[in-house]
Design an enzyme around this catalytic site. Sequence first.
Site, PDB file in Angstrom:
ATOM      1  N   ASP A  10       0.877  -1.168   0.000  1.00 26.07           N
ATOM      2  CA  ASP A  10       0.000   0.000   0.000  1.00 26.07           C
ATOM      3  C   ASP A  10       0.915   1.217   0.000  1.00 26.07           C
ATOM      4  OD1 ASP A  10      -1.791   2.049   0.403  1.00 26.07           O
ATOM      5  OD2 ASP A  10      -2.315   1.470   2.456  1.00 26.07           O
ATOM      6  N   LYS A  72       2.494  11.255  -3.380  1.00 26.94           N
ATOM      7  CA  LYS A  72       1.480  10.567  -4.180  1.00 26.94           C
ATOM      8  C   LYS A  72       0.492  11.546  -4.809  1.00 26.94           C
ATOM      9  CE  LYS A  72      -1.817   6.751  -3.488  1.00 26.94           C
ATOM     10  NZ  LYS A  72      -2.265   5.777  -2.478  1.00 26.94           N
ATOM     11  N   GLU A 177      -7.516   0.549  -4.392  1.00 24.08           N
ATOM     12  CA  GLU A 177      -7.488   0.484  -2.936  1.00 24.08           C
ATOM     13  C   GLU A 177      -8.784  -0.036  -2.308  1.00 24.08           C
ATOM     14  OE1 GLU A 177      -6.095   4.372  -1.969  1.00 24.08           O
ATOM     15  OE2 GLU A 177      -4.064   3.945  -2.663  1.00 24.08           O
ATOM     16  N   ASP A 201     -13.270   4.573   1.743  1.00 22.99           N
ATOM     17  CA  ASP A 201     -11.822   4.605   1.977  1.00 22.99           C
ATOM     18  C   ASP A 201     -11.332   6.052   1.956  1.00 22.99           C
ATOM     19  OD1 ASP A 201      -9.091   4.325   2.052  1.00 22.99           O
ATOM     20  OD2 ASP A 201      -8.910   3.170   0.205  1.00 22.99           O
TER      21      ASP A 201
END
Length: 612
Positions: A10, A72, A177, A201
């Site tokens: 992850d 990211k 994800e 999420d």
Amino acid sequence: MDDDLAIGIDLGTTNSCVSVYTKGRIRILENERGGKVTPSFIYFQPQGGIVIGEHAKTISVHKPENGIYEIKRLVGRKFDDTYIQKSLDYFPFEISSDVSNSPVISFKQNNTRIEKTPQELCTIILQELKKYAEAKLNQTVNKAVITVPAYFNVTQREVTLAAAKSAGFTVLKLLNEPTAAALAYYLENDIVENHISLVYDLGGGTFDVAVLEKKFGTVEVLCVGGDTQLGGHDLDNCILEYIFEVLRNDYEYHAKMDPDDKRRLRIKCEEAKKELSSANEAVITINGVVPKHPKIIITLPRTLFEKKASKLFQRTIDILHNCLVDAKISKESIQEIILCGGSTRIPKIQEMISEYFGGKQLNKFVNPDECVAEGAALQAAMLSTSKKQDIEQLEMVDLVPISLGYRSLGEGMRFVIRRNTKIPTKASIMCTNEGDTSGIFEIYEGERTDVRKNRYLGKLFLDGLTPAPPGQRSVIFTLDIDNNGILTARAEEKVSNTVSEVKVNYTRGDRSEFEIKNSLLDAVENQEIDKKFKKFVKMKEKLDAYLSSFLYNLDTKNLSEKYRSVQIFCSERMNDLYDMEVDQENTVKGLYKEVKIKCNAIAERHNFEYMP
């Protein structure tokens, strides 16, 4: 040594986590400090050297401009992207533009200015994670499944793949994800068939929501929604703006102007947000920031934080709602609500989700920071050939989040792959090419019929085509999306055996994301406008086809001089037609009648060919 062993990663905005499935169980692989998660934070030491993780966050206080985080959120964007421009006020490190308008992060080491791209920074973090994994497993690990936000576009996915390759990984799959979280849930719990769940999420940098159904040994993603610019860091910024406001109004101090202050205050705000998940108020102590005020104490009640962040909270619920509406799924049919991502610990978010579903109980992972990595490890085991990783096979089916197509002559969107189509997918459309011996396909993503309202992806050039009359050359245009969500566009003309292919990037256009409305909500709000525009485009294309064929026949039958005035009239009308907009529908109708009156008799007298 098992060379086929595969791990799950992850690669998070705030924290990263590595997991492996062996001998029937999932194991989180701790870093060298014993932590199960590693902050996605890089500190470039002024005298040389790199520190990664928790220690990097700690020592970056001394030189915040060398501490790089939220990498990211920079991946696959252009420098003029609105997110990057808005973030310049919050980042203590320097972000600038290279010659291609991509962001580069700058800092100094050994008195030398160093520049790193987001891809290079992701590689550094992945190399560190690889090192941790190999130390724990006592062997070389080269294969991995890496998770990405469901709404990561092609460029962001390709950058992630390239960073992983540079770090020494063979990526078995890029896994969305929320799908990873659902996979972890389904395999760790005895779930009945025909079970529909929703994954919410909310991580540090991105928000994803997905509706999934388990049936007949597969997990099908029914719908996805999300925002790659919405996460815990945005909630931190709500608190940070409040602190800036207090310091400015009460102490006449502008903390935004100092990178050291911004970095230190941001850490305080992040700590306060976490504290408010279990306490009714947080106390923020600010030492040595404001001149003449060595110590400042600011109390932040949970209610005030919830008020400051209410729009962001509501945005997640709106995205969730649109996802359900788009999939035509009722709230009542959702049997399980799965929370993952550290920001789901916030009580108000849990309250709003439960309230949306009529008070339904939420399924909270013991540790929401680890569930995505666990799902990645399970998927890695399913794709692995290692005997140590035998596991129940559960097929994962993902969907295309946004429709894809190309630009027609009349500025219309010619849809090729519709949103929510299962991935992998491949679709072709036969089209006519009006160019002489070359053609251009401009590729877009979006839901609007007016292609200019969608997001430009890139161009595909096709050269060396067989000369043909207008509307008589056929080209097969294909869009192909693989398991990693990478889009390849291909155009082929059979007669000349000419083929062109390109992997489409989402950021090749000149426009920023701020200028592009491509959301489903935008399409829904403009349904009537789009219907009118679609009709208008067909009218324009019909007239354009008539004029093109008429002018072609004048030229090939050597009639241009005889009918010079008509030729000039038709050429001018083609130029006029190109610039006409939907509010000129009546003008186009009148023009079509006028063209027919002038041209039909000539076409019939001389037996014109290929007339539409």
